[in-house]
Enzyme design. Structure first.
Site, short mmCIF file in Angstrom:
data_model
loop_
_atom_site.label_atom_id
_atom_site.label_comp_id
_atom_site.label_asym_id
_atom_site.label_seq_id
_atom_site.Cartn_x
_atom_site.Cartn_y
_atom_site.Cartn_z
CG ASN A 106 -11.06 60.40 30.79
OD1 ASN A 106 -10.74 60.82 29.67
ND2 ASN A 106 -11.25 61.19 31.83
CD1 TRP A 107 -7.85 55.93 27.13
CD2 TRP A 107 -7.41 56.22 24.95
NE1 TRP A 107 -7.99 54.71 26.50
CE2 TRP A 107 -7.72 54.86 25.17
CE3 TRP A 107 -7.10 56.64 23.65
CZ2 TRP A 107 -7.72 53.92 24.13
CZ3 TRP A 107 -7.11 55.70 22.63
CH2 TRP A 107 -7.40 54.35 22.86
CE LYS A 108 -7.90 61.49 33.73
NZ LYS A 108 -7.79 62.00 35.07
CG HIS B 230 -13.70 64.32 33.92
ND1 HIS B 230 -12.69 64.88 34.66
CD2 HIS B 230 -13.49 62.98 33.95
CE1 HIS B 230 -11.88 63.92 35.11
NE2 HIS B 230 -12.35 62.75 34.69
CD GLU C 177 -9.00 65.44 34.98
OE1 GLU C 177 -9.08 65.32 33.75
OE2 GLU C 177 -8.49 64.56 35.71
CD GLU D 295 -14.60 59.90 37.21
OE1 GLU D 295 -13.82 58.99 36.95
OE2 GLU D 295 -14.59 60.99 36.63
N GLY E 295 -6.78 60.78 39.91
CA GLY E 295 -5.38 61.04 39.59
C GLY E 295 -4.49 61.21 40.80
CB SER F 278 -6.79 56.35 42.16
OG SER F 278 -6.35 57.69 42.04
N GLY G 135 -8.92 56.27 34.50
CA GLY G 135 -8.07 57.28 33.86
C GLY G 135 -6.69 56.72 33.57
N GLY G 136 -5.74 57.01 34.47
CA GLY G 136 -4.34 56.63 34.26
C GLY G 136 -4.15 55.16 33.87
#
Ligand code: PEP
Length: 247
Positions: free
Chosen positions: A6-8, A94, A96, A166, A172, A207, A228-229
């Protein structure tokens, strides 16, 4: 195993194209890989990423989708538009979006239904906050998020999608659920899905990186990760894919 990135809301057109190119080249060298790979770039980068990944057997998905098919919904993108530019998957619910944009279980369910109606595979994101975990409500929260979708589309269609567990407190933050914590929730989800859920991908997200992925992927009901990151660096993402191949 399925490894999804997930490149957000990160990067630029040039960076998205470079990252896609790098993943494509590496994947083309590993045509026998038993791991499926997907990436979820920002919507404006979808066409270039689809183009770069065309030959590489990497699925491309969007990070969100409208629950509506068309019409006066300024700023929204319908599932058929996403399919039209080459998406085959989409993230739904998601955390977020749930937390910052107040997306409800019902909205997530409507988006899930719209995605499936256009032939996209929805990746339903579920997970509890730290307060909910501390209060002992993890399974209730996760089950409620999944049941809201099942009420809309039926359990058989939930089983045809992907579920990403998640925990909100792990996204994150650099804090990962322990392999056992992940396994416990995944096993509960698998049990709730019943026989039809044996083939459903249940991903862990929060994470995940090249250091902790191996122990998570070793769990029986962890079928890969939503990253993600660590998905923004080609080398790290490719290492996580390799760990899934070895799991
Ligand atoms: C995510 O965005 O779904 C996610 C899991 O992010 P991170 O890996 O950065 O925690």
């Amino acid at each position: 195993m399925l490894i999804a990135g997930n490149w957000k809301m990160n990067g630029s057109l040039a960076k998205a194209a470079d990252l896609a190119e790098c993943l494509a080249q590496q994947r083309l060298n590993r045509i026998k890989s038993n791991v499926r790979v997907a990436v979820f770039p920002p919507a404006v980068h979808l066409p270039i990423v689809v183009h770069r990944l065309q030959q590489a057997r990497i699925y491309v998905g969007a990070q969100d989708v409208s629950a509506h098919t068309d019409g006066a919904f300024t700023g929204e993108l319908s599932a058929s538009m996403l399919a039209d530019v080459g998406c085959s998957m989409v993230l739904v619910g998601h955390s977020e979006r749930r937390a910052r944009l107040h997306e409800s279980n019902r909205e997530a369910a409507n988006k899930y239904a719209a995605a499936q109606a256009s032939g996209l595979t929805p990746v339903l994101c579920v997970g509890e906050t730290l307060a909910e975990r501390d209060a002992g409500h993890t399974s209730e929260v996760v089950e409620g998020q999944i049941s809201a979708v099942a009420e809309q589309v039926g359990w058989e269609n939930v089983c045809l999608g992907v579920i990403a567990y998640e925990p909100v407190w792990a996204i994150g933050t650099g804090i990962t659920a322990s392999p056992q914590q992940a396994q416990d929730v995944h096993a509960g989800i698998r049990q709730r899905l019943g026989d039809a859920g044996e083939q459903t991908y249940i991903l862990y997200g929060g994470s995940v990186n090249a250091e902790n992925a191996q122990a998570l992927f070793a769990q029986e009901d962890v079928d890969g990760g939503l990253i993600g990151g660590a998905a923004l660096q080609a080398a790290e993402f490719l290492r996580i894919i390799q760990l899934a191949e070895e799991a």
